[in-house]
Write a protein that holds these residues in place. Sequence first.
Motif, short mmCIF file in Angstrom:
data_model
loop_
_atom_site.label_atom_id
_atom_site.label_comp_id
_atom_site.label_asym_id
_atom_site.label_seq_id
_atom_site.Cartn_x
_atom_site.Cartn_y
_atom_site.Cartn_z
N GLN A 141 1.17 -0.86 -0.23
CA GLN A 141 0.11 0.40 -0.32
C GLN A 141 1.22 1.00 -0.11
O GLN A 141 0.87 2.15 -0.32
CB GLN A 141 -0.97 -0.05 1.67
CG GLN A 141 -1.69 1.49 1.01
CD GLN A 141 -2.99 0.75 -0.25
OE1 GLN A 141 -3.47 -0.15 0.17
NE2 GLN A 141 -3.44 2.21 -0.67
N GLN A 142 2.09 1.09 0.87
CA GLN A 142 2.88 2.03 0.77
C GLN A 142 3.20 2.63 -0.45
O GLN A 142 4.17 3.73 -0.69
CB GLN A 142 3.71 1.92 1.80
CG GLN A 142 3.48 2.23 3.42
CD GLN A 142 4.45 1.92 4.63
OE1 GLN A 142 4.92 0.83 4.20
NE2 GLN A 142 3.86 2.96 5.47
N ILE A 143 3.98 1.28 -1.28
CA ILE A 143 4.22 1.62 -2.37
C ILE A 143 3.43 2.11 -3.57
O ILE A 143 4.24 2.94 -3.92
CB ILE A 143 5.11 -0.08 -2.80
CG1 ILE A 143 6.06 -0.16 -2.02
CG2 ILE A 143 5.28 -0.26 -4.20
CD1 ILE A 143 6.49 -2.18 -2.28
N ALA A 144 2.64 1.72 -3.47
CA ALA A 144 1.01 1.79 -4.29
C ALA A 144 1.08 3.65 -4.55
O ALA A 144 1.14 4.64 -5.02
CB ALA A 144 -0.06 2.01 -4.06
N GLU A 145 0.99 4.37 -3.03
CA GLU A 145 1.01 5.66 -2.37
C GLU A 145 1.44 6.34 -2.81
O GLU A 145 2.09 7.76 -2.54
CB GLU A 145 0.68 5.53 -0.78
CG GLU A 145 -1.07 4.90 -0.85
CD GLU A 145 -1.51 4.81 0.73
OE1 GLU A 145 -0.56 5.66 1.85
OE2 GLU A 145 -2.34 4.48 0.37
N PHE A 146 3.55 6.21 -3.05
CA PHE A 146 4.26 6.58 -2.57
C PHE A 146 4.60 7.56 -4.07
O PHE A 146 4.13 7.45 -4.76
CB PHE A 146 5.68 6.03 -3.36
CG PHE A 146 7.21 6.33 -3.03
CD1 PHE A 146 7.92 6.58 -2.63
CD2 PHE A 146 7.67 6.77 -4.52
CE1 PHE A 146 9.06 7.41 -2.46
CE2 PHE A 146 8.79 7.45 -5.01
CZ PHE A 146 9.83 7.45 -3.48
#
Length: 116
Positions: A56-61
């Motif tokens: 999820q953090q990767i998608a939001e980076f």
Amino acid sequence: MPKITLEISEELSQQIAQIGIDTLPELLALSLQQSPIPTQIYQYILNFLASNPTPQQIAEFKPTPEMQNRLRTLLIQSKAGTLKPTESKELDEYERIEHLIVMIKAGNLSYLSNNL
């Protein structure tokens, strides 16, 4: 062509022998090249990746606001045809970084769609 004589450690000598002495001019040239973008941008990305982000953090980076502003400026100058050669290299590097981030995000798409 100028010749250079260097004294190096035995360990470095062995490493050079493994890769071939003919590659030294190219390696030296590469090591002297300045990065087209500031080092802190690479550090920002590396710190994020080293933090073991969740999918999820990767998608939001996303880039920092400063990075976004600089990229916007470069794109405007590119469209206007006023980019200097160094700025063109900088824009190319931003595009390579964006491609890398897209590839990282794409690698997580199946995980994200299965866990939403």
